[in-house]
Design a protein around this motif. Structure first.
Motif, PDB file in Angstrom:
ATOM      1  N   ARG A 117       0.922  -1.164   0.014  1.00  0.00           N
ATOM      2  CA  ARG A 117       0.098  -0.145  -0.164  1.00  0.00           C
ATOM      3  C   ARG A 117       0.900   1.281   0.096  1.00  0.00           C
ATOM      4  O   ARG A 117       1.804   1.302   0.651  1.00  0.00           O
ATOM      5  CB  ARG A 117      -0.789  -0.086   1.305  1.00  0.00           C
ATOM      6  CG  ARG A 117      -2.149   1.075   1.422  1.00  0.00           C
ATOM      7  CD  ARG A 117      -2.563   1.269   2.413  1.00  0.00           C
ATOM      8  NE  ARG A 117      -2.018   1.703   3.454  1.00  0.00           N
ATOM      9  CZ  ARG A 117      -2.466   2.037   4.654  1.00  0.00           C
ATOM     10  NH1 ARG A 117      -3.700   1.917   4.920  1.00  0.00           N
ATOM     11  NH2 ARG A 117      -1.905   2.439   5.799  1.00  0.00           N
ATOM     12  N   THR A 118       0.526   2.160  -0.827  1.00  0.00           N
ATOM     13  CA  THR A 118       1.174   3.424  -1.051  1.00  0.00           C
ATOM     14  C   THR A 118       0.271   4.614  -1.006  1.00  0.00           C
ATOM     15  O   THR A 118      -0.640   4.631  -1.639  1.00  0.00           O
ATOM     16  CB  THR A 118       2.055   3.545  -2.262  1.00  0.00           C
ATOM     17  OG1 THR A 118       3.267   2.571  -2.085  1.00  0.00           O
ATOM     18  CG2 THR A 118       2.942   4.941  -2.462  1.00  0.00           C
ATOM     19  N   ILE A 119       0.442   5.658  -0.074  1.00  0.00           N
ATOM     20  CA  ILE A 119      -0.247   6.860  -0.046  1.00  0.00           C
ATOM     21  C   ILE A 119       0.509   8.050  -0.549  1.00  0.00           C
ATOM     22  O   ILE A 119       1.818   8.482  -0.228  1.00  0.00           O
ATOM     23  CB  ILE A 119      -0.672   6.890   1.383  1.00  0.00           C
ATOM     24  CG1 ILE A 119      -1.372   5.904   1.816  1.00  0.00           C
ATOM     25  CG2 ILE A 119      -1.405   8.010   1.559  1.00  0.00           C
ATOM     26  CD1 ILE A 119      -1.894   5.964   3.467  1.00  0.00           C
ATOM     27  N   GLY A 120      -0.094   8.847  -1.375  1.00  0.00           N
ATOM     28  CA  GLY A 120       0.612   9.832  -1.885  1.00  0.00           C
ATOM     29  C   GLY A 120      -0.454  10.724  -2.853  1.00  0.00           C
ATOM     30  O   GLY A 120      -1.818  10.411  -2.888  1.00  0.00           O
ATOM     31  N   VAL A 121       0.000  11.660  -3.449  1.00  0.00           N
ATOM     32  CA  VAL A 121      -0.905  12.603  -4.282  1.00  0.00           C
ATOM     33  C   VAL A 121      -0.317  12.394  -5.728  1.00  0.00           C
ATOM     34  O   VAL A 121       0.522  12.139  -6.153  1.00  0.00           O
ATOM     35  CB  VAL A 121      -0.388  14.091  -3.898  1.00  0.00           C
ATOM     36  CG1 VAL A 121      -1.203  15.147  -4.874  1.00  0.00           C
ATOM     37  CG2 VAL A 121      -0.868  14.249  -2.314  1.00  0.00           C
ATOM     38  N   VAL A 122      -1.498  12.143  -6.501  1.00  0.00           N
ATOM     39  CA  VAL A 122      -1.393  12.014  -8.004  1.00  0.00           C
ATOM     40  C   VAL A 122      -0.885  13.321  -8.804  1.00  0.00           C
ATOM     41  O   VAL A 122      -1.580  14.286  -8.831  1.00  0.00           O
ATOM     42  CB  VAL A 122      -2.844  11.648  -8.665  1.00  0.00           C
ATOM     43  CG1 VAL A 122      -2.538  11.434 -10.072  1.00  0.00           C
ATOM     44  CG2 VAL A 122      -3.251  10.272  -8.084  1.00  0.00           C
ATOM     45  N   GLN A 123       0.392  13.150  -9.014  1.00  0.00           N
ATOM     46  CA  GLN A 123       0.873  14.276  -9.885  1.00  0.00           C
ATOM     47  C   GLN A 123       0.585  14.359 -11.412  1.00  0.00           C
ATOM     48  O   GLN A 123       0.181  15.375 -11.642  1.00  0.00           O
ATOM     49  CB  GLN A 123       2.525  14.278  -9.938  1.00  0.00           C
ATOM     50  CG  GLN A 123       2.797  13.956  -8.244  1.00  0.00           C
ATOM     51  CD  GLN A 123       2.924  15.348  -7.422  1.00  0.00           C
ATOM     52  OE1 GLN A 123       2.873  16.320  -7.888  1.00  0.00           O
ATOM     53  NE2 GLN A 123       2.098  15.139  -6.396  1.00  0.00           N
ATOM     54  N   GLU A 124       0.465  13.055 -11.701  1.00  0.00           N
ATOM     55  CA  GLU A 124       0.289  13.168 -13.458  1.00  0.00           C
ATOM     56  C   GLU A 124      -0.783  11.898 -13.687  1.00  0.00           C
ATOM     57  O   GLU A 124      -0.590  10.945 -13.021  1.00  0.00           O
ATOM     58  CB  GLU A 124       1.472  12.997 -14.268  1.00  0.00           C
ATOM     59  CG  GLU A 124       2.613  14.239 -14.047  1.00  0.00           C
ATOM     60  CD  GLU A 124       3.817  13.764 -14.910  1.00  0.00           C
ATOM     61  OE1 GLU A 124       3.768  12.789 -15.589  1.00  0.00           O
ATOM     62  OE2 GLU A 124       4.882  14.802 -14.499  1.00  0.00           O
ATOM     63  N   VAL A 125      -1.429  12.186 -14.782  1.00  0.00           N
ATOM     64  CA  VAL A 125      -2.260  11.229 -15.157  1.00  0.00           C
ATOM     65  C   VAL A 125      -2.273  11.160 -16.703  1.00  0.00           C
ATOM     66  O   VAL A 125      -2.394  12.019 -17.506  1.00  0.00           O
ATOM     67  CB  VAL A 125      -3.798  11.446 -14.685  1.00  0.00           C
ATOM     68  CG1 VAL A 125      -5.012  10.508 -15.562  1.00  0.00           C
ATOM     69  CG2 VAL A 125      -3.951  11.471 -13.439  1.00  0.00           C
ATOM     70  N   ASP A 126      -2.050   9.872 -17.315  1.00  0.00           N
ATOM     71  CA  ASP A 126      -2.061   9.715 -18.683  1.00  0.00           C
ATOM     72  C   ASP A 126      -3.250   8.790 -19.007  1.00  0.00           C
ATOM     73  O   ASP A 126      -2.954   7.508 -18.673  1.00  0.00           O
ATOM     74  CB  ASP A 126      -0.679   8.923 -19.145  1.00  0.00           C
ATOM     75  CG  ASP A 126      -0.413   9.124 -20.658  1.00  0.00           C
ATOM     76  OD1 ASP A 126      -1.441   8.778 -21.377  1.00  0.00           O
ATOM     77  OD2 ASP A 126       0.698   9.104 -21.154  1.00  0.00           O
ATOM     78  N   VAL A 127      -4.255   9.115 -19.469  1.00  0.00           N
ATOM     79  CA  VAL A 127      -5.500   8.205 -19.801  1.00  0.00           C
ATOM     80  C   VAL A 127      -5.028   7.387 -20.868  1.00  0.00           C
ATOM     81  O   VAL A 127      -5.583   6.339 -21.021  1.00  0.00           O
ATOM     82  CB  VAL A 127      -6.648   9.369 -20.114  1.00  0.00           C
ATOM     83  CG1 VAL A 127      -7.642   8.585 -20.343  1.00  0.00           C
ATOM     84  CG2 VAL A 127      -6.827  10.178 -18.888  1.00  0.00           C
ATOM     85  N   GLN A 128      -4.457   8.038 -21.903  1.00  0.00           N
ATOM     86  CA  GLN A 128      -4.334   6.951 -22.877  1.00  0.00           C
ATOM     87  C   GLN A 128      -3.047   5.683 -22.636  1.00  0.00           C
ATOM     88  O   GLN A 128      -3.488   4.549 -23.077  1.00  0.00           O
ATOM     89  CB  GLN A 128      -3.518   7.839 -24.208  1.00  0.00           C
ATOM     90  CG  GLN A 128      -3.433   7.016 -25.626  1.00  0.00           C
ATOM     91  CD  GLN A 128      -2.874   7.750 -26.711  1.00  0.00           C
ATOM     92  OE1 GLN A 128      -2.719   9.204 -26.456  1.00  0.00           O
ATOM     93  NE2 GLN A 128      -2.416   7.216 -27.843  1.00  0.00           N
TER      94      GLN A 128
END
Length: 313
Positions: free
Chosen positions: A51-62
């Motif tokens: 389990r890792t807790i953190g903040v999503v910096q980037e999202v690559d939908v493709q």
């Protein structure tokens, strides 16, 4: 979305080290969890995840990946259609694009690449609210006090008591679900932060999201079936048959199993030593195939009898 049906346990990569639960808020950003689900398989599958807790910096939908960062590390998590994406506050599904900037709890593979940033596969990504959402696979269920139930997860390393009045909701349907739906093999999100410093670790929750109910096991074409009376006799078990309920009760020295024709799910109780005292343990299990009636005789999978031997120990 559907969850993995076959996952192999892998060694934890160097940067993701195991941590122990403490009787305080769960502030650790990374920890190792193991679980053995009893889901519809031809065999039991060992699942190890971190389990890792953190903040999503980037999202690559493709490309179907997210970059998550915390004070200790930065990891790219690869996803697919089997990954659970959940709004932890609402207990509903969330779109991948909406994860950017959110604090999340990621249950992911114990294997990571040596690239920069390291990469791993995510089984579940859940946005974090006031109470930490904990992804788990239920391994055993026992009756608790005041109509509560105690769930065993994390390969026997965690006991989570679900209170009688807990809010239990399904992720993607409007079905009514109750404590009875929390069965071995079900995949859930359990909300808790405080864990007792013990082994197994212990926690309480009054909120559960049911991701996927337990499944009936898939029957194999050549499952070996044996007559239950003769097999029970070899195990030293007494046999009682309830014709009206189509159930068989097997018992011996503090152990009792109740098996129903046509149902692969069966329950058992046994006396165990706890805190220097004898106490009754109540649990459910799944057989490889449902018992059958043939010519007035009850037949069960041979593998079930092997399970009974282990349960009596």
């Amino acid at each position: 979305m559907m969850q993995h049906k076959k996952i192999v346990t892998l060694a934890l990569a160097g940067a993701l080290t195991a941590t122990m639960f403490t009787p305080a808020l769960a502030v650790n950003n990374t920890e190792t969890i193991s679980s053995t689900p009893l889901i519809a398989q031809q065999e039991e599958v060992a699942v190890g995840y971190t389990r890792t807790i953190g903040v999503v910096q980037e999202v690559d939908v493709q490309a179907q990946n997210i970059l998550v960062k915390n004070e200790q590390t930065e990891i790219q998590f690869n996803l697919d259609e089997k990954t659970w994406l959940v709004d932890g506050e609402k207990g509903t599904a969330i779109d991948l694009a909406d994860l950017k900037g959110k604090e999340v709890v990621v249950a992911h593979s114990m294997a990571t690449t040596r690239s920069l940033p390291p990469q791993s596969y995510a089984y579940a990504v859940v946005t974090k609210g006031e109470v930490t959402p904990n992804y788990a696979i239920i391994e055993a269920v026992e009756a608790g006090k005041d109509s509560a139930v105690r769930l065993t997860t994390n390969n026997g390393g965690m006991w989570v008591t679900v209170t009688e009045k807990a809010d239990i909701k399904p992720l993607a349907t409007k079905d009514i679900v109750t404590l009875e739906d929390l069965q071995p093999g079900a995949q859930v999100i359990l909300y808790y932060d405080i864990v007792a410093l013990s082994y197994p670790g212990q926690a309480y929750t009054d909120r559960v999201v049911l991701l996927k109910p337990a499944e009936e096991p898939i029957a194999e074409e050549n499952v070996e079936m044996v007559g239950i009376r003769q097999a029970a006799s070899e195990l030293g078990l007494d046999v009682a048959w309830d014709h009206e309920g189509q159930t068989v009760t097997l018992s011996k020295e503090g152990y009792k199993a109740t098996i129903s024709v046509g149902s692969a799910k069966y329950g058992y109780t046994k006396l165990v030593e706890k805190d220097g005292k004898q106490t009754e343990m109540i649990a459910d299990a799944l057989a490889e195939q449902a018992p059958e009636l043939r010519d007035g005789r009850t037949y069960v999978p041979k593998s079930m009898l092997e399970a009974l031997k282990q349960q009596m120990q």
